[in-house]
Design a protein around this motif. Structure first.
Motif, PDB file in Angstrom:
ATOM      1  N   MET A 128       0.838  -1.177   0.000  1.00 43.87           N
ATOM      2  CA  MET A 128       0.000   0.000   0.000  1.00 43.87           C
ATOM      3  C   MET A 128       0.882   1.240   0.000  1.00 43.87           C
ATOM      4  O   MET A 128       1.901   1.278   0.679  1.00 43.87           O
ATOM      5  N   ILE A 129       0.485   2.230  -0.753  1.00 42.81           N
ATOM      6  CA  ILE A 129       1.262   3.461  -0.818  1.00 42.81           C
ATOM      7  C   ILE A 129       0.901   4.366   0.348  1.00 42.81           C
ATOM      8  O   ILE A 129      -0.128   4.197   0.995  1.00 42.81           O
ATOM      9  N   GLY A 130       1.760   5.344   0.627  1.00 40.02           N
ATOM     10  CA  GLY A 130       1.520   6.282   1.714  1.00 40.02           C
ATOM     11  C   GLY A 130       0.490   7.328   1.321  1.00 40.02           C
ATOM     12  O   GLY A 130       0.157   7.515   0.145  1.00 40.02           O
ATOM     13  N   ILE A 131       0.009   8.072   2.327  1.00 40.93           N
ATOM     14  CA  ILE A 131      -1.028   9.087   2.098  1.00 40.93           C
ATOM     15  C   ILE A 131      -0.522  10.199   1.175  1.00 40.93           C
ATOM     16  O   ILE A 131      -1.275  10.732   0.369  1.00 40.93           O
ATOM     17  N   GLU A 132       0.775  10.522   1.287  1.00 38.76           N
ATOM     18  CA  GLU A 132       1.329  11.592   0.441  1.00 38.76           C
ATOM     19  C   GLU A 132       1.248  11.199  -1.033  1.00 38.76           C
ATOM     20  O   GLU A 132       0.879  12.010  -1.889  1.00 38.76           O
ATOM     21  N   GLN A 133       1.614   9.943  -1.322  1.00 42.16           N
ATOM     22  CA  GLN A 133       1.562   9.485  -2.710  1.00 42.16           C
ATOM     23  C   GLN A 133       0.123   9.398  -3.204  1.00 42.16           C
ATOM     24  O   GLN A 133      -0.156   9.720  -4.361  1.00 42.16           O
ATOM     25  N   TYR A 134      -0.789   8.982  -2.335  1.00 44.91           N
ATOM     26  CA  TYR A 134      -2.202   8.938  -2.721  1.00 44.91           C
ATOM     27  C   TYR A 134      -2.680  10.342  -3.101  1.00 44.91           C
ATOM     28  O   TYR A 134      -3.344  10.536  -4.119  1.00 44.91           O
TER      29      TYR A 134
ATOM     30  N   ASP B 193      14.973  -3.475  11.736  1.00 41.87           N
ATOM     31  CA  ASP B 193      13.632  -3.846  11.302  1.00 41.87           C
ATOM     32  C   ASP B 193      13.664  -5.006  10.310  1.00 41.87           C
ATOM     33  O   ASP B 193      12.785  -5.854  10.312  1.00 41.87           O
ATOM     34  N   THR B 194      14.688  -5.067   9.480  1.00 43.24           N
ATOM     35  CA  THR B 194      14.824  -6.166   8.522  1.00 43.24           C
ATOM     36  C   THR B 194      14.954  -7.500   9.244  1.00 43.24           C
ATOM     37  O   THR B 194      14.360  -8.497   8.838  1.00 43.24           O
ATOM     38  N   ASN B 195      15.712  -7.524  10.340  1.00 36.26           N
ATOM     39  CA  ASN B 195      15.869  -8.767  11.106  1.00 36.26           C
ATOM     40  C   ASN B 195      14.550  -9.174  11.758  1.00 36.26           C
ATOM     41  O   ASN B 195      14.220 -10.359  11.820  1.00 36.26           O
ATOM     42  N   VAL B 196      13.787  -8.206  12.256  1.00 41.55           N
ATOM     43  CA  VAL B 196      12.469  -8.502  12.830  1.00 41.55           C
ATOM     44  C   VAL B 196      11.565  -9.070  11.739  1.00 41.55           C
ATOM     45  O   VAL B 196      10.845 -10.046  11.962  1.00 41.55           O
ATOM     46  N   TYR B 197      11.612  -8.473  10.544  1.00 40.78           N
ATOM     47  CA  TYR B 197      10.798  -8.940   9.421  1.00 40.78           C
ATOM     48  C   TYR B 197      11.136 -10.393   9.076  1.00 40.78           C
ATOM     49  O   TYR B 197      10.244 -11.219   8.895  1.00 40.78           O
TER      50      TYR B 197
ATOM     51  N   PHE C 218       5.167  -3.255   6.396  1.00 45.85           N
ATOM     52  CA  PHE C 218       5.801  -3.687   7.638  1.00 45.85           C
ATOM     53  C   PHE C 218       6.687  -2.590   8.202  1.00 45.85           C
ATOM     54  O   PHE C 218       6.648  -2.313   9.393  1.00 45.85           O
ATOM     55  N   TYR C 219       7.496  -1.938   7.363  1.00 42.87           N
ATOM     56  CA  TYR C 219       8.408  -0.895   7.852  1.00 42.87           C
ATOM     57  C   TYR C 219       7.642   0.308   8.397  1.00 42.87           C
ATOM     58  O   TYR C 219       8.050   0.906   9.393  1.00 42.87           O
ATOM     59  N   ARG C 220       6.533   0.678   7.752  1.00 48.06           N
ATOM     60  CA  ARG C 220       5.703   1.768   8.282  1.00 48.06           C
ATOM     61  C   ARG C 220       5.136   1.390   9.647  1.00 48.06           C
ATOM     62  O   ARG C 220       5.110   2.195  10.575  1.00 48.06           O
ATOM     63  N   TYR C 221       4.679   0.151   9.759  1.00 46.34           N
ATOM     64  CA  TYR C 221       4.127  -0.323  11.028  1.00 46.34           C
ATOM     65  C   TYR C 221       5.200  -0.323  12.117  1.00 46.34           C
ATOM     66  O   TYR C 221       4.963   0.093  13.246  1.00 46.34           O
ATOM     67  N   MET C 222       6.405  -0.782  11.769  1.00 44.35           N
ATOM     68  CA  MET C 222       7.513  -0.812  12.735  1.00 44.35           C
ATOM     69  C   MET C 222       7.880   0.591  13.193  1.00 44.35           C
ATOM     70  O   MET C 222       8.155   0.818  14.374  1.00 44.35           O
ATOM     71  N   LYS C 223       7.893   1.539  12.272  1.00 42.40           N
ATOM     72  CA  LYS C 223       8.224   2.921  12.629  1.00 42.40           C
ATOM     73  C   LYS C 223       7.212   3.457  13.644  1.00 42.40           C
ATOM     74  O   LYS C 223       7.593   4.038  14.664  1.00 42.40           O
TER      75      LYS C 223
END
Length: 189
Positions: free
Chosen positions: A1-7, A75-79, A96-101
């Motif tokens: 899914m794209i971010g709100i800015e890109q939408y 975050d990559t290791n958690v993924y 996943f990275y957005r959620y982790m942030k």
């Protein structure tokens, strides 16, 4: 899914009368992503983003346990751990990275320090080497996933590299053998 800015950018370009292909090129995203969000209302976008967020909340406790054990974990290791523990999980890396942030900010697990880089001392030839063991999952010719174990050595002065692969994990005995073999190969060159 794209971010709100890109939408929002997609919607701006749509109002300006730009074609979907040019919009995709301008934003650096795929045509299929642009066409997915081209006619989507903002309410639908928010609903989809919330639904995706709730999907990741099913794994929240596992992720928080990993962060409690080692707050500075990448975050990559958690993924990768998450994918290994839950093979049925279907989530895009960007989501996943957005959620982790958001999770790190919410629970105070931000990366506090950047890596400090300092120049290495140049050692004389034959003085030191860096050695390490590792493993990697590959598909064999039948499509089955197999682990391949490897030993790597890099000479500090010349940066000459040596690698040895094994289908079995290294023991102390085989570790000593590959060290000796690495030194034999390096000195023959």
């Amino acid at each position: 899914m794209i971010g709100i800015e890109q939408y929002q950018k997609i919607q701006e370009y749509k109002e300006l009368g730009l074609a979907q292909t040019k919009t995709a090129k301008a934003l650096g995203i795929t045509y299929s992503s642009v066409s997915k969000y081209w006619n989507m209302s903002e309410e639908d976008y928010v609903r989809e983003a919330e639904q995706e967020k709730y999907h990741m909340d099913n794994y929240r406790q596992y992720i928080l346990e990993q962060l409690k054990i080692c707050p500075q974990i990448r975050d990559t290791n958690v993924y990768l751990k998450l994918m290994e523990a839950f093979p049925d999980l279907q989530v895009k890396r960007a989501t996943f990275y957005r959620y982790m942030k958001a999770l790190r900010e919410q629970h105070g697990y931000q990366h506090t320090s950047k890596r400090k880089i300092s120049p290495r001392e140049v050692s004389p030839p034959g003085y030191e080497a860096q050695a390490d063991f590792g493993q990697y999952k590959l598909k064999d010719m039948y499509g089955r996933i197999v682990r391949v174990y490897f030993f790597c050595m890099v000479l500090s002065y010349s940066r000459m590299k040596f690698v040895c692969f094994s289908p079995d994990p290294f023991t102390t005995k085989t570790g000593i053998k590959v060290h000796n073999y690495a030194f034999q190969c390096v000195w023959q060159v």
